[in-house]
Write a protein that holds these residues in place. Structure first.
Motif, PDB file in Angstrom:
ATOM      1  N   LEU B 115       0.830  -1.202   0.000  1.00 47.97           N
ATOM      2  CA  LEU B 115       0.000   0.000   0.000  1.00 47.97           C
ATOM      3  C   LEU B 115       0.868   1.258   0.000  1.00 47.97           C
ATOM      4  N   ASN B 116       2.051   1.162   0.598  1.00 47.09           N
ATOM      5  CA  ASN B 116       3.009   2.260   0.500  1.00 47.09           C
ATOM      6  C   ASN B 116       3.355   2.549  -0.947  1.00 47.09           C
ATOM      7  N   HIS B 120      -0.498   5.099  -0.438  1.00 45.65           N
ATOM      8  CA  HIS B 120      -1.146   5.240   0.865  1.00 45.65           C
ATOM      9  C   HIS B 120      -0.044   5.331   1.912  1.00 45.65           C
ATOM     10  N   SER B 123       0.003   4.884   6.322  1.00 44.04           N
ATOM     11  CA  SER B 123      -1.165   4.735   7.186  1.00 44.04           C
ATOM     12  C   SER B 123      -1.466   3.258   7.373  1.00 44.04           C
ATOM     13  N   VAL B 124      -1.704   2.566   6.252  1.00 43.43           N
ATOM     14  CA  VAL B 124      -1.959   1.132   6.346  1.00 43.43           C
ATOM     15  C   VAL B 124      -0.742   0.408   6.892  1.00 43.43           C
ATOM     16  N   TYR B 183      -9.419  -4.506   6.713  1.00 50.15           N
ATOM     17  CA  TYR B 183      -8.467  -4.094   5.668  1.00 50.15           C
ATOM     18  C   TYR B 183      -9.058  -4.330   4.292  1.00 50.15           C
ATOM     19  N   ILE B 187      -9.563  -1.286   1.773  1.00 47.22           N
ATOM     20  CA  ILE B 187      -8.527  -1.207   0.726  1.00 47.22           C
ATOM     21  C   ILE B 187      -9.166  -1.394  -0.643  1.00 47.22           C
ATOM     22  N   SER B 190     -10.916   1.595  -2.272  1.00 51.11           N
ATOM     23  CA  SER B 190     -10.161   2.799  -2.615  1.00 51.11           C
ATOM     24  C   SER B 190      -9.964   2.878  -4.127  1.00 51.11           C
ATOM     25  N   PHE B 193      -6.432   2.342  -5.311  1.00 53.13           N
ATOM     26  CA  PHE B 193      -6.075   0.929  -5.316  1.00 53.13           C
ATOM     27  C   PHE B 193      -6.603   0.244  -6.577  1.00 53.13           C
TER      28      PHE B 193
END
Lengths: 120, 364
Positions: B115-116, B120, B123-124, B183, B187, B190, B193
């Motif tokens: 997710l980085n 994102h 945060s996640v 999650y 996720i 989004s 995503f």
């Protein structure tokens, strides 16, 4: 564990015939230095029946080359490059463009038994 | 339009370690990606030839520093096979529980890092990292170490599970199950995503087989192969394990396979705790090791979190004559060029993220 020891000139034919029989997955290519000779192993797997086969080629220490199998298995690419730099086994039929792991050690083959641990 | 070459790395936040990529671009489209690896090469295979059998686990673990237990177990199982030792049933259950906990920890770290890569930022990552820490605490309780366990001994483990371990573990699993569902729901909703995961980085079934990728990357492309199912070891047969297979081969499938694997692992651990017999799982002390038969050849495959870990051991009496490793990230990275070609440059990092690379695992 089924192992087949074959001659180098039959390598391409054997591997492609096994691929046609369903051994479509290349698990690993590896080399072993037995001092008298270096053996190169190709481990193939049949994903349907989960059978595995090892195809072994014995190479004379002063005649170290194998033909490339990259046209049969694309995944052989990095294994062959690794084999070249660890054992100095030339891969004929393709140009090993550059070293993969050991960037600064040309003409030194660390996984040969003649290379002693702790030397440079 | 002329082609442009861009250099990325070797130190770059999205390459998850020391990986240098030379990317050839046509406008914004990737024409070629050339990974340069080897910055972390330590010569583990050569080092193993110069150490006694049980001196090896401490450094072989560091090959995959995200899933230490998986590497450790695969190596010790190889030595066990060479010496003809089989762990008792309780030890097998305990090993399975530890391995599945390790898989959950590894996938949780991957989820945050992935997710980085998508933007994102942290945060996640912080949430999954905190959840992973709960799993690591469990592993610490069971093994005495938080990160590098060196917990496997021939025929068992270094120590038996502590008394309350089962209750603590089941607590954490209930918590994790809830968290994973959370999650998943936010996720996948989004839009960021969706755009960068669906139909991005597609790897077809035939190519996946031909390139030799393994683990979640292979199963996301529709190949039903999992070492736990197809070459079952320990008690996986009794646990009714079902491999997770998806068919699209894109980033999203690779993500989803891992999420579903976490859920499957939770189920497996619960079942293993229920079935586990009484007994003692402690293995042999290091000093009691019998010499292995000379020139015996064994090959052992294990399903690690990243893919198939394989050890090929030519045994000598006190130390390996040759120890060859198939590390999963090595060959998954080799497939990057094929997967990324034709995609937009911005999608390169989600693709790298979806392969779940650990560079120490690639470089050996």
């Amino acid at each position: 564990m089924v192992r087949l020891i074959i001659d180098r000139k039959d390598l391409i034919d054997t591997i492609s015939s096994f691929k046609k029989k369903g051994f479509s997955y290349l698990v690993k290519i590896l080399g072993i230095d037995y001092i008298d000779y270096i053996s190169v192993l190709y481990i193939l797997r049949n994903l349907d029946s989960d059978e595995e086969i090892e195809i072994e080629v014995h190479l004379n220490q002063n005649d170290l080359w194998v033909p490339t199998i990259i046209n049969i298995f694309k995944g052989a690419d990095w294994y062959e490059r690794e084999l070249y730099e660890m054992f100095g086994i030339e891969i004929k039929g393709r140009k090993v463009r550059k070293l993969l792991l050991e960037k600064f050690s040309e003409n030194i083959y660390p996984l040969r038994k003649s290379f002693k641990w702790g030397t440079k | 339009m002329s082609l442009v070459k861009i250099n990325i790395g070797p130190v770059h936040p999205s390459t998850h370690g020391l990986l240098r990529l030379v990317v050839t671009l046509d406008g914004d489209t990737i024409v070629n990606v050339e990974p340069h690896v080897g910055f972390l090469h330590r010569g583990v295979e050569k080092l193993a030839e110069n150490r006694m059998y049980m001196q090896i686990p401490p450094f072989i673990e560091k090959c995959d520093y995200v899933a230490k237990m998986a590497m450790d177990e695969a190596y010790v199982a190889t030595v066990e096979a060479a010496m003809g030792i089989e762990p008792n049933e309780r030890a097998q259950y305990e090993r399975v529980i530890l391995l599945e906990l390790q898989r959950i920890a590894s996938h949780l770290l991957w989820l945050g890092a992935m997710l980085n890569d998508l933007g994102h930022f942290f945060s996640v990552f912080m949430w999954t990292f905190a959840d992973r820490d709960k799993v690591l605490k469990l592993l610490e309780e069971a093994t005495g170490q938080r990160m590098f366990y060196v917990n496997m001994r021939l025929g068992g483990l270094r120590q038996e599970f502590p008394k309350d371990f089962e209750y603590h573990a089941l607590d954490v699993l209930t918590y994790l199950e809830k968290r994973i569902n959370e999650y998943e729901s936010f996720i996948e909703n989004s839009s960021l995503f969706k755009e960068r995961m669906y139909k991005v980085g597609v790897l077809s079934r035939d190519d996946a087989i031909n390139l030799g990728v393994s683990g979640p990357v292979l199963r996301a492309s529709g190949v039903n192969f999992d070492v736990r199912k197809d070459k079952p070891y320990y008690v996986y047969k009794k646990l009714n394990f079902k491999p997770i297979v998806l068919y699209n081969g894109d980033n999203f499938s690779r993500y989803k396979v891992r999420i579903l694997e976490i859920k499957e692992s939770i189920r497996l651990i619960r079942e293993a705790f229920k079935q586990m017999p009484d007994g003692n799982a402690t293995g042999m002390p290091i000093k009691l090791i019998n010499p292995a038969p000379k020139n015996k050849v064994v090959r052992v495959s294990r399903e690690g979190p990243r893919g198939e870990i394989m050890f090929y051991l030519v045994a000598d009496e006190q130390r390996p004559y040759r120890l060859a490793m198939r590390t999963p990230a090595f060959i998954n990275l080799a497939a990057l060029n094929h997967i990324a070609r034709g995609n937009k440059f911005a999608n390169l990092f989600p693709i790298i993220g979806s392969l779940d690379l650990v560079m120490a695992d690639v470089d050996k």
